[in-house]
Design a protein around this motif. Structure first.
Motif, PDB file in Angstrom:
ATOM      1  N   SER A  54       5.561  24.774  38.154  1.00  0.00           N
ATOM      2  CA  SER A  54       4.431  25.683  38.361  1.00  0.00           C
ATOM      3  C   SER A  54       4.979  27.097  38.467  1.00  0.00           C
ATOM      4  CB  SER A  54       3.656  25.311  39.631  1.00  0.00           C
ATOM      5  OG  SER A  54       4.436  25.580  40.789  1.00  0.00           O
ATOM      6  N   ASP A  55       4.098  28.057  38.696  1.00  0.00           N
ATOM      7  CA  ASP A  55       4.539  29.438  38.832  1.00  0.00           C
ATOM      8  C   ASP A  55       5.389  29.645  40.076  1.00  0.00           C
ATOM      9  OD1 ASP A  55       3.241  30.129  36.524  1.00  0.00           O
ATOM     10  OD2 ASP A  55       1.416  30.824  37.533  1.00  0.00           O
ATOM     11  N   ARG A  56       5.291  28.708  41.040  1.00  0.00           N
ATOM     12  CA  ARG A  56       5.995  28.889  42.307  1.00  0.00           C
ATOM     13  C   ARG A  56       7.090  27.857  42.567  1.00  0.00           C
ATOM     14  NH1 ARG A  56       1.998  31.080  47.094  1.00  0.00           N
ATOM     15  NH2 ARG A  56       1.201  32.910  45.965  1.00  0.00           N
ATOM     16  N   PHE A  57       7.232  26.872  41.698  1.00  0.00           N
ATOM     17  CA  PHE A  57       8.210  25.821  41.981  1.00  0.00           C
ATOM     18  C   PHE A  57       8.939  25.430  40.691  1.00  0.00           C
ATOM     19  CE2 PHE A  57       9.453  21.332  42.334  1.00  0.00           C
ATOM     20  CZ  PHE A  57      10.256  21.412  43.462  1.00  0.00           C
ATOM     21  N   SER A  58      10.254  25.308  40.781  1.00  0.00           N
ATOM     22  CA  SER A  58      11.067  24.854  39.659  1.00  0.00           C
ATOM     23  C   SER A  58      12.292  24.138  40.195  1.00  0.00           C
ATOM     24  CB  SER A  58      11.480  26.035  38.764  1.00  0.00           C
ATOM     25  OG  SER A  58      12.265  26.965  39.495  1.00  0.00           O
ATOM     26  N   PHE A  59      12.892  23.303  39.357  1.00  0.00           N
ATOM     27  CA  PHE A  59      14.110  22.604  39.759  1.00  0.00           C
ATOM     28  C   PHE A  59      14.950  22.321  38.522  1.00  0.00           C
ATOM     29  CE2 PHE A  59      10.978  19.337  38.930  1.00  0.00           C
ATOM     30  CZ  PHE A  59      11.670  18.344  38.267  1.00  0.00           C
ATOM     31  N   GLY A  60      16.221  21.976  38.765  1.00  0.00           N
ATOM     32  CA  GLY A  60      17.107  21.732  37.643  1.00  0.00           C
ATOM     33  C   GLY A  60      18.327  20.933  38.053  1.00  0.00           C
ATOM     34  N   ILE A  61      19.053  20.477  37.052  1.00  0.00           N
ATOM     35  CA  ILE A  61      20.272  19.709  37.264  1.00  0.00           C
ATOM     36  C   ILE A  61      21.324  20.184  36.261  1.00  0.00           C
ATOM     37  CG2 ILE A  61      19.536  17.833  35.727  1.00  0.00           C
ATOM     38  CD1 ILE A  61      21.031  15.899  37.585  1.00  0.00           C
TER      39      ILE A  61
END
Length: 254
Positions: A54-61
């Protein structure tokens, strides 16, 4: 988003130590050896994936492969050696840089404020031993048996205005060296790490300034796997380290 990259590392080594506690030259000085090599290259790779939920949440590996530096044409020179001893030799050795897994996420509590956290698994267990193979002398093997470590990090960025961003962070770094394996040629201490930064962006160009303070925890440690014939002396020491690291970055958007 997916990405991949190539790692190209280049290094050199200068390593000096006494042969043992007893061997001396004709003038009575302790005999020591200096190992040198340069232009040692190694390669690896990294791959990563990021998801913006979303515009306020992101994640990655992210995964970064191990990189193993291999000295194949090293020179060994002896100093203050007795007259019956050799003056020089050649050696081979390897020093691995570990693979690392990173998992992180970021959240924006409000439009100007970003908070990010990540966890890093560093696979230090690849470092089993330091094995120095000489052409004319017996090989020297020093057990290491380092442990994998997990490092947790937290950082924040506040957009002061449309041009200036303020940043800060902290992480606790754990030493991978187990009890009885601590030696000064590859030291590592538990440490507290504090980061501060400033970013300035003006239309297509920008600069970033960052500062890292590493506060190492003093450690009384020993290396218990050295041998001289039938004796096994213990190498004891008290270690402490602090570091100040500054960095500067420049970017331009085409």
């Amino acid at each position: 988003a997916f990405s991949a990259g190539l790692i190209i590392g280049k290094g050199s080594v200068v390593y000096n130590k006494n042969i043992n506690r007893f061997l001396t030259g004709d003038n009575g000085e302790r005999t020591d050896i200096t190992l040198t090599d340069k232009n040692i290259t190694a390669t690896g790779y990294n791959i990563s994936m990021a998801i913006r939920a979303s515009d306020r949440f992101s994640f990655g590996i992210n995964y970064r492969s191990a990189v193993v530096f291999k000295s194949r044409y090293g020179k060994a020179e002896f100093n203050d050696e007795p007259s019956f001893f050799i003056e020089r030799d050649n050696f081979k050795a390897e020093l691995p840089m570990p693979a690392e897994w990173s998992l992180g996420f970021s959240v924006k509590p409000c439009k100007k404020w970003l908070v990010a956290m990540d966890a890093n698994l560093t696979q230090w267990s690849i470092y089993k031993r330091l094995d120095i193979q000489f052409n004319r002398l017996p090989r020297n093997v020093m057990p290491k048996n380092w442990n994998n470590t997990v490092t947790l990090r937290i950082g924040t960025e506040y957009q002061l205005n449309e041009n200036i961003a303020l940043r800060a962070g902290y992480y606790n770094d754990e030493s991978p060296i187990p009890y009885g394996h601590f030696s000064p040629e590859t030291p590592s201490l538990d440490s507290h790490n504090f980061t501060f930064g400033l970013g300035y962006q003006k239309e297509k160009w920008g600069v970033d300034l960052a500062f890292l303070y590493v506060k190492g925890k003093e450690r009384n440690a020993s290396y218990n796997y050295y041998s001289e014939g039938l004796s096994h002396p213990v190498f004891n020491g008290t270690y402490v380290s602090n570091a100040f690291v500054g960095s500067f970055g420049f970017n331009y958007k085409f």
